[in-house]
Design a protein around this motif. Structure first.
Motif, mmCIF file in Angstrom:
data_model
loop_
_atom_site.group_PDB
_atom_site.id
_atom_site.type_symbol
_atom_site.label_atom_id
_atom_site.label_comp_id
_atom_site.label_asym_id
_atom_site.label_seq_id
_atom_site.Cartn_x
_atom_site.Cartn_y
_atom_site.Cartn_z
ATOM 1 N N TRP A 108 44.792 -54.974 -9.352
ATOM 2 C CA TRP A 108 43.692 -55.759 -8.792
ATOM 3 C C TRP A 108 44.156 -56.565 -7.583
ATOM 4 N N GLU A 109 45.457 -56.717 -7.431
ATOM 5 C CA GLU A 109 46.007 -57.470 -6.308
ATOM 6 C C GLU A 109 46.264 -56.592 -5.081
ATOM 7 N N ASN A 110 45.940 -55.312 -5.172
ATOM 8 C CA ASN A 110 46.148 -54.388 -4.050
ATOM 9 C C ASN A 110 45.084 -54.634 -2.982
ATOM 10 N N GLN A 111 45.376 -55.548 -2.074
ATOM 11 C CA GLN A 111 44.400 -55.966 -1.076
ATOM 12 C C GLN A 111 44.005 -54.826 -0.150
ATOM 13 N N GLY A 112 44.962 -53.948 0.147
ATOM 14 C CA GLY A 112 44.669 -52.831 1.029
ATOM 15 C C GLY A 112 43.616 -51.910 0.447
ATOM 16 N N PHE A 113 43.743 -51.600 -0.846
ATOM 17 C CA PHE A 113 42.756 -50.713 -1.464
ATOM 18 C C PHE A 113 41.417 -51.434 -1.631
ATOM 19 N N TYR A 114 41.459 -52.733 -1.909
ATOM 20 C CA TYR A 114 40.219 -53.508 -2.030
ATOM 21 C C TYR A 114 39.447 -53.468 -0.717
ATOM 22 N N GLU A 115 40.157 -53.651 0.395
ATOM 23 C CA GLU A 115 39.502 -53.601 1.706
ATOM 24 C C GLU A 115 39.009 -52.192 2.011
ATOM 25 N N LEU A 116 39.729 -51.190 1.525
ATOM 26 C CA LEU A 116 39.295 -49.809 1.697
ATOM 27 C C LEU A 116 37.973 -49.571 0.981
ATOM 28 N N CYS A 117 37.844 -50.102 -0.247
ATOM 29 C CA CYS A 117 36.591 -49.973 -1.006
ATOM 30 C C CYS A 117 35.435 -50.611 -0.245
ATOM 31 N N ILE A 118 35.677 -51.797 0.309
ATOM 32 C CA ILE A 118 34.638 -52.491 1.073
ATOM 33 C C ILE A 118 34.206 -51.637 2.261
ATOM 34 N N LYS A 119 35.166 -51.072 2.956
ATOM 35 C CA LYS A 119 34.871 -50.254 4.141
ATOM 36 C C LYS A 119 34.048 -49.031 3.755
ATOM 37 N N ILE A 120 34.447 -48.371 2.670
ATOM 38 C CA ILE A 120 33.734 -47.174 2.221
ATOM 39 C C ILE A 120 32.294 -47.510 1.856
ATOM 40 N N ILE A 121 32.108 -48.594 1.107
ATOM 41 C CA ILE A 121 30.770 -48.992 0.651
ATOM 42 C C ILE A 121 29.885 -49.377 1.841
ATOM 43 N N GLU A 122 30.440 -50.167 2.761
ATOM 44 C CA GLU A 122 29.653 -50.653 3.890
ATOM 45 C C GLU A 122 29.233 -49.529 4.834
ATOM 46 N N ASN A 123 30.055 -48.480 4.915
ATOM 47 C CA ASN A 123 29.778 -47.412 5.874
ATOM 48 C C ASN A 123 29.130 -46.183 5.241
ATOM 49 N N TRP A 124 28.823 -46.274 3.938
ATOM 50 C CA TRP A 124 28.336 -45.106 3.212
ATOM 51 C C TRP A 124 27.041 -44.543 3.795
ATOM 52 N N ASN A 125 26.161 -45.415 4.235
ATOM 53 C CA ASN A 125 24.822 -44.990 4.658
ATOM 54 C C ASN A 125 24.711 -44.708 6.157
ATOM 55 N N LYS A 126 25.820 -44.542 6.831
ATOM 56 C CA LYS A 126 25.780 -44.327 8.278
ATOM 57 C C LYS A 126 25.498 -42.876 8.669
ATOM 58 N N ASN A 127 25.418 -41.980 7.682
ATOM 59 C CA ASN A 127 25.207 -40.560 7.968
ATOM 60 C C ASN A 127 26.257 -40.052 8.947
ATOM 61 N N GLU A 128 27.509 -40.356 8.629
ATOM 62 C CA GLU A 128 28.642 -39.989 9.469
ATOM 63 C C GLU A 128 29.688 -39.308 8.600
ATOM 64 N N ASN A 129 30.194 -38.171 9.029
ATOM 65 C CA ASN A 129 31.219 -37.482 8.268
ATOM 66 C C ASN A 129 32.416 -38.401 8.024
ATOM 67 N N THR A 130 32.798 -38.515 6.755
ATOM 68 C CA THR A 130 33.857 -39.445 6.360
ATOM 69 C C THR A 130 34.750 -38.785 5.320
ATOM 70 N N TRP A 131 36.068 -38.978 5.489
ATOM 71 C CA TRP A 131 37.035 -38.409 4.551
ATOM 72 C C TRP A 131 37.943 -39.500 3.998
ATOM 73 N N LEU A 132 38.351 -39.340 2.740
ATOM 74 C CA LEU A 132 39.335 -40.211 2.099
ATOM 75 C C LEU A 132 40.670 -39.466 2.101
#
Length: 344
Positions: A108-132
């Motif tokens: 839960w202290e992995n700040q990098g992955f936490y910020e990654l989750c935020i980025k993925i969620i915020e950009n989900w509806n942009k209708n833009e090809n996205t890869w993990l």
């Protein structure tokens, strides 16, 4: 519990905010007739709950138990299941094939992955090809990043990630390092013209299948978020002026199910002038013939008209709105798979 991919990352974010560790369990490669292909994913929490699926059966059960051990050990790893005929029987399965599963421990202290989750969620509806993308050269010290068409790669550094950006999950060695990459969001909307009973049954089904829906109707009672909470957008507009409200792209699907022949005709006439990937129209064969003659009179060729699938949906003798919704969803799954095969 079944969840969409976006919901998995929302759950991961919420879990980390509650100061709990978690494990992402991902099928990173598969062969033969294994239950699900690479890219299937589930989340296992400290309280034993799991979300998502990697195909069910005993492999999933064993993976959940193993994920609990990973949470105790706090160490990521991969584990292979060689599902040969005798092992298949031992695992209570009916299909063979090999699978490799990545157990990704996340503190839960992995700040990098936490910020990654935020980025993925915020950009989900942009209708833009996205890869993990994961660098899994060292399984216990993995690194994660996201590639978006407009922004490029963030989170990790790869000199040229283009070969990773495919329509299916892949593993690849680049510059001596091993990467796993999966598509998160692929461009393409499902435009549903007409918000009646079939549309109301269809949108929830499609949303669970990772299709992103836009509902278009000229009646406020049939185009609003209260009726379609799973839709990306509800458009209240004029059927005779579709382009004033939306721009249909080559990767988009169109499902026409308005309240009458005249509206269906108006919509088809406009949609045929777009490069929509799929056009389906609900209705009888007689209705098809009537509208076809009108379209021919408008100057469309039979080749143009052949782009339209009508009656829409797979032929499963569907009658109720719910059954018709399933038949349409099945057809869209098939069309999406064909698009992937074509692009791969």
């Amino acid at each position: 519990m079944m969840k969409t991919m976006k919901e998995l990352f929302e759950t991961a974010k919420k879990t980390m905010e509650e100061k709990q560790d978690l494990v992402f369990v991902t099928t990173i490669s598969s062969s033969g007739s294994s239950p699900r292909g690479a890219g299937s994913k589930m989340l296992v929490l400290e309280n034993g709950k799991s979300y998502g699926t990697i195909g069910g059966g005993n492999v999933e059960y064993v993976s959940i138990q193993y994920a609990k051990e990973v949470l105790k050990e706090k160490q990521s790893c991969t584990k292979g299941f060689a599902l040969h005929p005798d092992q298949v029987a031992d695992l209570g399965m009916i299909c063979g094939g090999d699978v490799v599963i990545f157990f990704q421990y996340i503190s839960w202290e992995n700040q990098g992955f936490y910020e990654l989750c935020i980025k993925i969620i915020e950009n989900w509806n942009k209708n833009e090809n996205t890869w993990l993308i994961f660098d899994i050269t060292e399984e216990t010290a993995w690194h994660a990043g996201v590639y978006q068409e407009k922004e490029g790669l963030t989170g990790i550094s790869i000199s040229d990630p283009s070969s990773l950006l495919q329509t299916k999950a892949v593993q690849m060695v680049l510059d001596g390092r091993r990467y796993y990459c999966e598509p998160l969001v692929q461009k393409g909307m499902v435009y549903i013209f007409g918000g009646g009973h079939v549309a109301q049954a269809l949108v929830p089904v499609l949303s669970r299948l990772e299709f992103r829906c836009v509902v278009f109707d000229d009646r406020e009672a049939f185009s609003n978020p209260q009726i379609f909470p799973e839709a990306e957008q509800c458009i209240l507009g004029d059927f005779s002026r579709i382009s004033d409200y939306c721009s249909i792209q080559p990767q988009d699907y169109v499902c026409i199910m308005s309240r009458g022949h005249q509206y269906d005709y108006l919509i088809q006439k406009q949609v045929l002038r777009t490069s929509a990937y799929y056009i389906g129209v609900m209705g009888s064969r007689k209705k098809k013939e009537v509208i076809q003659q009108k379209l021919l009179a408008d100057g469309f060729s039979m080749e143009d008209i052949s782009r339209i699938t009508t009656p829409i949906g797979l032929d499963i003798l569907a009658e109720t709105p719910e059954e018709i919704a399933i038949s349409i969803a099945g057809q869209l799954i098939s069309e999406r798979a064909k698009a992937v095969i074509t692009e791969a």
